[in-house]
Each structure stands twice: as C-alpha cells, then as structure tokens.
Write a protein that holds these residues in place. Structure first.
Motif, PDB file in Angstrom:
ATOM      1  N   GLY A  63      59.910  60.425  55.507  1.00  0.00           N
ATOM      2  CA  GLY A  63      60.094  59.938  54.137  1.00  0.00           C
ATOM      3  C   GLY A  63      59.542  58.788  53.796  1.00  0.00           C
ATOM      4  N   SER A  64      58.652  58.040  54.608  1.00  0.00           N
ATOM      5  CA  SER A  64      58.185  56.718  54.158  1.00  0.00           C
ATOM      6  C   SER A  64      58.960  55.834  54.061  1.00  0.00           C
ATOM      7  N   LYS A 112      54.558  49.656  47.760  1.00  0.00           N
ATOM      8  CA  LYS A 112      54.401  50.102  46.342  1.00  0.00           C
ATOM      9  C   LYS A 112      54.015  51.688  46.341  1.00  0.00           C
ATOM     10  N   ALA A 113      52.993  52.126  47.077  1.00  0.00           N
ATOM     11  CA  ALA A 113      52.435  53.409  47.315  1.00  0.00           C
ATOM     12  C   ALA A 113      53.534  54.284  48.075  1.00  0.00           C
ATOM     13  N   PHE A 115      55.363  57.665  46.427  1.00  0.00           N
ATOM     14  CA  PHE A 115      55.232  58.784  47.101  1.00  0.00           C
ATOM     15  C   PHE A 115      56.610  59.503  47.116  1.00  0.00           C
ATOM     16  N   ARG A 116      57.411  58.431  47.735  1.00  0.00           N
ATOM     17  CA  ARG A 116      58.919  58.967  47.710  1.00  0.00           C
ATOM     18  C   ARG A 116      59.368  59.510  46.476  1.00  0.00           C
ATOM     19  N   ASN A 117      59.081  58.946  45.494  1.00  0.00           N
ATOM     20  CA  ASN A 117      59.814  59.111  44.147  1.00  0.00           C
ATOM     21  C   ASN A 117      59.222  60.347  43.391  1.00  0.00           C
ATOM     22  N   GLU A 142      51.082  56.033  56.965  1.00  0.00           N
ATOM     23  CA  GLU A 142      50.947  54.628  57.914  1.00  0.00           C
ATOM     24  C   GLU A 142      50.028  53.788  57.054  1.00  0.00           C
ATOM     25  N   SER A 143      48.988  54.440  56.294  1.00  0.00           N
ATOM     26  CA  SER A 143      48.105  53.525  55.403  1.00  0.00           C
ATOM     27  C   SER A 143      48.817  52.993  53.831  1.00  0.00           C
ATOM     28  N   LEU A 144      49.867  53.478  53.637  1.00  0.00           N
ATOM     29  CA  LEU A 144      50.270  53.115  52.174  1.00  0.00           C
ATOM     30  C   LEU A 144      51.177  51.778  52.371  1.00  0.00           C
ATOM     31  N   ASN A 145      50.955  50.941  51.305  1.00  0.00           N
ATOM     32  CA  ASN A 145      51.622  49.902  51.163  1.00  0.00           C
ATOM     33  C   ASN A 145      53.074  50.050  50.393  1.00  0.00           C
TER      34      ASN A 145
END
Length: 235
Positions: free
Chosen positions: A58-59, A81-82, A86-88, A76-79
């Motif tokens: 779920g990041s 904020k990203a 993604f979750r939202n 794993e490449s998302l900061n």
C-alpha cells in the motif's frame, strides 16, 4: 500480462533496527504476484510479517531491499508525496480499528478521500450515498461513529475505502473486533464488491472466518512465504 502482475513483489526484505544494534527481519526474500480481481489473503500467526507486507504493497512503507510494482508503478522509486498521491488515487485501506474520525458524521468520514481528490460537492454527495448504499447504511449518513455498533462502523470504513472506486483494497484484520454475525456480514459485502465492481482485495488475517471466504491463501511464517494455495471458497 499486466493483469496477471497487478501486484508484483520481488525479493522483498524488510528489516527494522532495534536497540543495541539488533535487527528485526520482518520480511525475508518474499516473492509474490497478485492478479487483478483476486480475493486473496496473507495468513499466519501474529508477528509473521502480514501487516508489514500489506503496508509495503500500500506504499505506507518502503522495502529494505527488493522491488514492489503495483499497477505498473514501482513503489520503491516514489518519494513521500508521490506515495501519498498513489495511495489516495488507487488504494483503499480497511483497518481493524476502523480509524473513523469521531467528531464527524458517517457522511463526512466517507467523503474525506474525495475531498483530497478535489471532487465537487455534488459529485461527493452522489458518491457518498452510493457507497453507503453498498454497505447498507444510507439511513445513517448523519449519525456519528459513537452512535453506531462496531459492525456498522466497520461498514462505514468499507464505504470510505471504496468511495474512490480503488482498484485495490488492503484489509488488515478487518474482522478482529467483530462477532461472527457481523464478520460474515462484512465479508459478504466485500465479496460482493469484489465480484460486482472487480476490486482486488488483499487481506492480512489469522481469523478462520475470513480465511473461509478467501479464494487464495498465502501463508507467511517468520517473514517468508511457506505456502500459496488457491482455494474454493464456500461463498
């Protein structure tokens, strides 16, 4: 091909640093693929790594090593904020503690994800009432969580999880605080959402009631996948 690899976990390890230089290995070289539309569960005793795995998919957290790809996105490449975006947009969460805001009405609790996504008031109202219809609580829209039973609050949590029509719902011990009758009601609703809306469900559980509904059972033990079986659910 992407449908088969809707969620792809490759060589994932998750370690936590403890006191005195100790390391806790929560997940140990986990490989797992979930196809779109599955109704699957990660099962195992407390401390086996189930919740950790759900949080990574779920990041909400990052793996120590390995890669996780969900809907084509390398998590794993998302900061931070990203990850939140993604979750939202794509993931609905259902927790054992409901996580409802007690000062807000049922309507406002369910509406919250759409405020984050910038929906208009009219769009929000229509979507909230539709989600509450799905869980049989349209008549309780103005109630506060404190005026509802545990089973009703968990149904509000389901409505909040599905309001944005996510492709993936992660449910962490969703029946832990419920009796058998309420658990079955909740699970019937989730199975219906899975069938009729095509939402992929991944549970973390050690509850036999949940396990009886699963169509695939992935067993974790000490952070490793020990068995992965397709089962004929009775529902």
């Amino acid at each position: 091909m992407e449908n088969q690899h809707f969620v792809k976990v490759r060589n994932v390890t998750k370690q936590y640093s403890m006191a005195e230089g100790q390391t806790l290995v929560a997940l140990d070289d986990v490989n797992l693929t979930i196809a779109r539309g599955e109704f699957a569960g990660v099962v195992g005793p407390s401390g086996s790594g189930k919740t950790t795995l759900l949080n990574l998919i779920g990041s909400l957290d990052q793996p120590s090593t390995g890669s996780i790809k969900v809907m084509g996105q390398h998590l794993e490449s998302l900061n931070a904020k990203a990850s939140a975006e993604f979750r939202n947009k794509h993931v609905g969460f259902i927790f054992q503690t409901y996580n409802l805001l007690t000062i807000y009405s049922v309507f406002e609790n369910v509406e919250l994800p759409l405020l984050l996504l910038g929906y208009s008031a009219a769009q929000r109202r229509e979507a909230v009432m539709e989600a509450l219809e799905w869980v049989g609580l349209a008549d309780r829209a103005k109630s506060k969580p404190g005026q509802l039973s545990g089973g009703q609050n968990q149904r509000v949590a389901i409505a909040r999880a599905i309001i944005k029509k996510p492709q993936l719902v992660l449910a962490d011990e969703p029946t832990a605080n419920l009796d058998t009758k309420n658990s079955n009601h909740i699970l019937d609703i989730m199975a219906k959402i899975n069938r009729e809306l095509g939402v992929t469900f991944l549970f973390s559980t050690h509850d036999d009631k949940v396990i009886s509904y699963l169509r695939r059972k992935i067993t974790l033990h000490d952070g490793r996948v020990t068995t992965d079986e397709v089962i004929d659910a009775h529902h």
